[in-house]
Write an enzyme that holds these catalytic residues in place. Sequence first.
Site: not given
Length: 315
Positions: A125, A150
């Site tokens: 990501s 995350y």
Amino acid sequence: MKILLTGSAGFIGFHTAQALLARGDDVIGLDNMSPYYDPTLKEARLKLLEGKKGFTFIRGDILDRETVKKCMEGTDRACHLAALAGVRYSFEHPEEYIATNIRGFFNVLDEARIQKIPGVVYASSSSVYGDAKKFPAKESDPTDAQVSLYGMTKKDNELLAHTYHRLYGIPVTGLRFFTVYGPWGRPDMALFLFTDALLHGHPLSIFGEGKMQRDWTSVDDIVSGIVAAIDKNFDEEIFNLGCGRKEELMDFVKIIEESCGKEATKEFLPMQPGDVRVTSADISKAKRMLGYEPKTMIREGVPKFIQWYREYYAL
Ligand SMILES: NC(=O)c1ccc[n+]([C@@H]2O[C@H](COP(=O)([O-])OP(=O)(O)OC[C@H]3O[C@@H](n4cnc5c(N)ncnc54)[C@H](O)[C@@H]3O)[C@@H](O)[C@H]2O)c1
């Protein structure tokens, strides 16, 4: 090829499955239909995949090693997209993120090692860049200061993949996705939330006082990058997959308003924990090595989402 696709009922997984099936690959989809967001949307995506030639679905958990083992048998690639993907939710559910995103990826990678799977492609990501100061971000830039749990799990995935490649020679490609949007998109992301609020006459909650910038990337472009990574099967690489354009949040909102034919009431709010001011991808490496060429800009992509949204929710 026969491809294990984890997270196949998810937003990007669903589109990836469609693309792989369309060109004649066999896809073993694995998804536990996590209730993180409305599972009926996942069931609806799955319904479109089931019955397609070459598609097999296993409703199961990547945390269950035996399930991962069975799903992987006889495959040519593992494409790992399953994860808990929300940035904000990771603050409230750290244990689940550590389990799903780290332990879950370990299960896939370690099983790939045992079964000698010829290649693993996995979702990383833009969050690995944290609140970076230099843009556009390049793969070689520092990624040692994530601002969300995350983001940390995605950085951990990259380290794990690197170590597995070094130790066992497994080909691994990590793909750093930048804010993906499109039809069948995720209900916790800005485009969905804004459209939903606007079409129901609610105010839009605009974080960062509307001053954020994002590299929004159409899901079709992301899928072209995933498929290229599966095919090229490099020894060990990491690629940014973005659109390569940095857009102002308020320009994005304007396109949503135009597409919906309505002006929104806006509620400006401060940045939330885990938010970053800017995401912006340098995609030259993906262009050069994957032949990646984003085709959809937000001006075309956003109306496509809104059309899907209106049809799906019969508005
Ligand atoms: N959408 C984005 O903008 C974006 C940006 C960067 C990275 N990513 C990454 O891309 C991947 C796909 O994201 P998405 O937007 O499609 O999210 P998504 O939530 O729609 O898809 C993830 C899927 O994984 C499944 N899943 C979760 N836990 C599981 C488990 N324990 N076992 C089996 N399946 C499980 C979920 O049910 C879901 O269907 C994720 O790894 C995400 O972190 C997405």
